[in-house]
Design a protein around this motif. Structure first.
Motif, PDB file in Angstrom:
ATOM      1  N   GLY A  43     -13.660  -0.051   0.403  1.00  0.00           N
ATOM      2  CA  GLY A  43     -13.634  -1.298  -0.354  1.00  0.00           C
ATOM      3  C   GLY A  43     -12.819  -1.198  -1.629  1.00  0.00           C
ATOM      4  O   GLY A  43     -12.085  -0.237  -1.865  1.00  0.00           O
ATOM      5  N   ARG A  44     -12.960  -2.203  -2.470  1.00  0.00           N
ATOM      6  CA  ARG A  44     -12.207  -2.233  -3.729  1.00  0.00           C
ATOM      7  C   ARG A  44     -12.932  -1.402  -4.775  1.00  0.00           C
ATOM      8  O   ARG A  44     -14.080  -1.683  -5.131  1.00  0.00           O
ATOM      9  CB  ARG A  44     -12.018  -3.674  -4.215  1.00  0.00           C
ATOM     10  CG  ARG A  44     -11.211  -3.776  -5.519  1.00  0.00           C
ATOM     11  CD  ARG A  44     -10.705  -5.179  -5.763  1.00  0.00           C
ATOM     12  NE  ARG A  44      -9.684  -5.555  -4.787  1.00  0.00           N
ATOM     13  CZ  ARG A  44      -8.394  -5.247  -4.892  1.00  0.00           C
ATOM     14  NH1 ARG A  44      -7.954  -4.557  -5.941  1.00  0.00           N
ATOM     15  NH2 ARG A  44      -7.542  -5.623  -3.965  1.00  0.00           N
ATOM     16  N   SER A 102       0.831  -1.202   0.000  1.00  0.00           N
ATOM     17  CA  SER A 102       0.000   0.000   0.000  1.00  0.00           C
ATOM     18  C   SER A 102       0.864   1.250   0.000  1.00  0.00           C
ATOM     19  O   SER A 102       2.056   1.212   0.325  1.00  0.00           O
ATOM     20  CB  SER A 102      -0.912   0.013   1.231  1.00  0.00           C
ATOM     21  OG  SER A 102      -0.155   0.186   2.420  1.00  0.00           O
ATOM     22  N   THR A 142      -7.940  -1.869 -10.208  1.00  0.00           N
ATOM     23  CA  THR A 142      -8.719  -1.683  -8.991  1.00  0.00           C
ATOM     24  C   THR A 142      -7.780  -1.700  -7.796  1.00  0.00           C
ATOM     25  O   THR A 142      -6.658  -2.205  -7.874  1.00  0.00           O
ATOM     26  CB  THR A 142      -9.776  -2.788  -8.818  1.00  0.00           C
ATOM     27  OG1 THR A 142      -9.109  -4.049  -8.621  1.00  0.00           O
ATOM     28  CG2 THR A 142     -10.678  -2.873 -10.040  1.00  0.00           C
ATOM     29  N   GLU A 173     -13.279   2.890   5.349  1.00  0.00           N
ATOM     30  CA  GLU A 173     -12.819   1.944   4.342  1.00  0.00           C
ATOM     31  C   GLU A 173     -13.908   1.822   3.280  1.00  0.00           C
ATOM     32  O   GLU A 173     -15.047   1.478   3.585  1.00  0.00           O
ATOM     33  CB  GLU A 173     -12.532   0.575   4.966  1.00  0.00           C
ATOM     34  CG  GLU A 173     -11.328   0.553   5.886  1.00  0.00           C
ATOM     35  CD  GLU A 173     -10.030   0.845   5.146  1.00  0.00           C
ATOM     36  OE1 GLU A 173      -9.937   0.523   3.942  1.00  0.00           O
ATOM     37  OE2 GLU A 173      -9.109   1.407   5.771  1.00  0.00           O
ATOM     38  N   GLU A 189      -7.973  -1.563  -3.140  1.00  0.00           N
ATOM     39  CA  GLU A 189      -8.683  -1.303  -1.897  1.00  0.00           C
ATOM     40  C   GLU A 189      -8.400   0.147  -1.503  1.00  0.00           C
ATOM     41  O   GLU A 189      -7.246   0.568  -1.429  1.00  0.00           O
ATOM     42  CB  GLU A 189      -8.210  -2.249  -0.801  1.00  0.00           C
ATOM     43  CG  GLU A 189      -8.516  -3.718  -1.068  1.00  0.00           C
ATOM     44  CD  GLU A 189      -9.996  -4.038  -0.932  1.00  0.00           C
ATOM     45  OE1 GLU A 189     -10.706  -3.266  -0.240  1.00  0.00           O
ATOM     46  OE2 GLU A 189     -10.446  -5.038  -1.517  1.00  0.00           O
ATOM     47  N   TYR A 234      -4.200   3.543  -0.701  1.00  0.00           N
ATOM     48  CA  TYR A 234      -4.469   2.631  -1.811  1.00  0.00           C
ATOM     49  C   TYR A 234      -3.720   1.326  -1.537  1.00  0.00           C
ATOM     50  O   TYR A 234      -2.510   1.330  -1.329  1.00  0.00           O
ATOM     51  CB  TYR A 234      -3.988   3.232  -3.128  1.00  0.00           C
ATOM     52  CG  TYR A 234      -4.626   4.561  -3.483  1.00  0.00           C
ATOM     53  CD1 TYR A 234      -5.640   4.633  -4.425  1.00  0.00           C
ATOM     54  CD2 TYR A 234      -4.197   5.747  -2.876  1.00  0.00           C
ATOM     55  CE1 TYR A 234      -6.220   5.855  -4.761  1.00  0.00           C
ATOM     56  CE2 TYR A 234      -4.771   6.973  -3.201  1.00  0.00           C
ATOM     57  CZ  TYR A 234      -5.783   7.019  -4.147  1.00  0.00           C
ATOM     58  OH  TYR A 234      -6.353   8.225  -4.474  1.00  0.00           O
ATOM     59  N   ARG A 235      -4.435   0.203  -1.568  1.00  0.00           N
ATOM     60  CA  ARG A 235      -3.839  -1.086  -1.214  1.00  0.00           C
ATOM     61  C   ARG A 235      -4.109  -2.144  -2.279  1.00  0.00           C
ATOM     62  O   ARG A 235      -5.181  -2.186  -2.879  1.00  0.00           O
ATOM     63  CB  ARG A 235      -4.395  -1.593   0.122  1.00  0.00           C
ATOM     64  CG  ARG A 235      -4.007  -0.782   1.335  1.00  0.00           C
ATOM     65  CD  ARG A 235      -4.440  -1.490   2.622  1.00  0.00           C
ATOM     66  NE  ARG A 235      -5.880  -1.688   2.653  1.00  0.00           N
ATOM     67  CZ  ARG A 235      -6.746  -0.787   3.097  1.00  0.00           C
ATOM     68  NH1 ARG A 235      -6.317   0.390   3.542  1.00  0.00           N
ATOM     69  NH2 ARG A 235      -8.037  -1.047   3.103  1.00  0.00           N
ATOM     70  N   ASP A 236      -3.122  -3.014  -2.459  1.00  0.00           N
ATOM     71  CA  ASP A 236      -3.254  -4.260  -3.222  1.00  0.00           C
ATOM     72  C   ASP A 236      -3.905  -4.063  -4.597  1.00  0.00           C
ATOM     73  O   ASP A 236      -5.004  -4.564  -4.874  1.00  0.00           O
ATOM     74  CB  ASP A 236      -4.066  -5.285  -2.423  1.00  0.00           C
ATOM     75  CG  ASP A 236      -3.451  -5.594  -1.077  1.00  0.00           C
ATOM     76  OD1 ASP A 236      -2.236  -5.372  -0.922  1.00  0.00           O
ATOM     77  OD2 ASP A 236      -4.181  -6.044  -0.175  1.00  0.00           O
TER      78      ASP A 236
END
Length: 445
Positions: free
Chosen positions: A181-182, A126, A159, A179, A161, A143-145
């Motif tokens: 979500g994606r 992230s 996309t 949060e 998370e 911004y993650r994964d």
């Protein structure tokens, strides 16, 4: 003189020979099995992130396989990621031209068609973004994964998370952490891949002409003109992302006016690099076996007897692999044991010759099979035959008779174990198929 013969059956010579030909002939499509383990993803966000109202945005709190490339916009010296300035991209013009800050993910995994770039890649890790100085207490964007998906026509999306930290909005009102979500952070149309090779490409994301309708906040401006040399750009990042982004940062991602900093809002290109490992299609990875059936015969005084050592069962040549300009499959024959207790010890030899390899109506020359003989357990004075190179290197290989082993006149009474390492080297032009051939062994004395 005796001339007993034994036939060896060469079966299933497909493996990478078959796989490579099938891959070359099949329509380009994404690989169904994971064939990438080391993909990288490099992105400079947008031009606004390089020269916002308060200067370059802060990139921080990197985790996992995410790192920062610091460009000259922030006093760094990274040279890995470069983009052309306006109007080619949203990168602000400067003199001398500065390099952007960027985020880089490594260790990406997934499946990619090396011909079209189609497939899916994912990364772990992230990064956090904040567009404002600390005194504004603006919320962090995390911004993650990220996951990249590319269709065969070059369209696709990224996309991630997405979440926001606690802070204040533009009016100083508190914003709770959330949060979300994606979300789809990037989209791109067919034909958006440039510089496509078997190891990567660059993608130009969508923005211009993309509309977004907001229930609150500043409405999107869609009336920009290119009069007077202006870009005329207006647009938006993906609707899903913009509508869910907190109001404190939402306006960074769509046109709220024309010209000036508005031209910096379009997402910059991103770069993807990888190494693909070619995986043969299911069912094409076949063993390559040599089989022989020889009746066992007892050794009696004063006889010449040769048998095949039955303890090894099948000879597995494994899977043929590409080695530069040819395919290679290797293995060992089942050893041949020769026992000679005859009076006066006459000379003897065992030789072999292979037929052409065939698969239906397709064939290739048996000369591509070579070997290196050896003698072990030798109490009978035997000597190995000379090594025979594959005809791909020189000569006619085992398509011409070649000696496996022999013993001269007057040799010692006893036995010897004859073996050989096989090497099948074929040109890349060999067609797909499950090939077979016959290796005939002949004993002379």
């Amino acid at each position: 003189m005796t001339r007993p013969s034994r036939q060896w059956r060469v079966l299933g010579l497909c493996g990478a020979l078959c796989a490579a030909s099938v891959l070359a002939a099949a329509p380009a499509q994404a690989q169904s099995a994971e064939n990438v383990q080391d993909a990288s993803f490099v992105w400079g966000l947008n031009g606004y992130a390089q020269a916002g109202i308060f200067g370059p945005w802060t990139l921080k709190d990197f985790t996992g396989n995410a790192t920062q490339l610091t460009g000259s916009v922030s006093g760094g010296s990274q040279t890995e990621y470069a983009v052309d300035p306006l109007p080619a991209t949203s990168m602000p013009v400067s003199s001398p031209q500065k390099t952007p800050n960027a985020v880089k993910f490594t260790g990406g995994k997934g499946a990619v068609d090396p011909v079209t770039g189609a497939g899916t890649l994912s990364w772990t890790g992230s990064y956090t973004v904040n567009a404002y100085p600390a005194q504004f207490n603006a919320p962090n964007e995390v911004y993650r994964d990220p996951v990249l998906t590319v269709a065969a026509d070059g369209s696709g999306s990224v996309t991630a998370e997405f979440g926001v930290g606690g802070g204040n909005d533009m009016n100083g009102n508190p914003i709770p952490p959330e949060e979300l979500g994606r979300l789809t952070v990037i989209t791109f149309d067919a034909g958006s891949l440039s510089g496509l090779t078997s190891t990567g490409y660059r993608v130009t994301p969508d923005y211009r002409g993309v509309t977004v309708d907001l229930a609150e906040g500043t409405p999107q401006v869609r009336t920009c003109s290119d009069a007077g040399g202006a870009t005329g750009w207006w647009g938006s990042w993906p609707t899903e992302f913009v509508t869910k982004a907190p109001s404190a940062v939402r306006s960074h991602f769509y046109s709220t006016g024309c010209g000036g900093n508005q031209d910096y809002k379009a997402p910059l290109p991103f770069d993807v690099a990888y190494t693909t490992a070619v995986t043969p299609p299911a069912g094409s990875d076949k063993d390559q076996d040599l089989k022989v059936v020889v009746p066992q015969a007892p050794t009696e005084p004063g006889e010449f007897v040769w048998t095949v050592d039955g303890s090894n069962g099948l000879v597995d040549l494994g899977t043929a692999t590409q080695r530069g300009d040819h395919y290679l499959a290797t293995g060992s024959i089942n050893p041949v044991r020769v026992t000679d207790t005859r009076e006066n010890a006459p000379a003897w030899s065992v030789s072999a010759q292979v037929s052409d390899f065939t698969a239906g109506t397709t064939s290739f020359d048996g000369k591509y099979l070579g070997w290196t003989p050896a003698v072990t357990d030798n109490s009978g004075g035997a000597v190995p035959g000379a090594a025979v190179a594959s005809g791909l290197d020189s000569g006619t290989g085992l398509s011409s008779p070649a000696t496996l082993g022999s013993a001269p006149l007057g040799h010692a009474s006893g036995s010897a174990r004859l073996g050989a390492e096989l090497a099948l080297k074929t040109p890349l032009s060999v067609g797909a198929g499950s090939y077979s051939a016959t290796l005939t062994l002949t004993a002379l004395s």
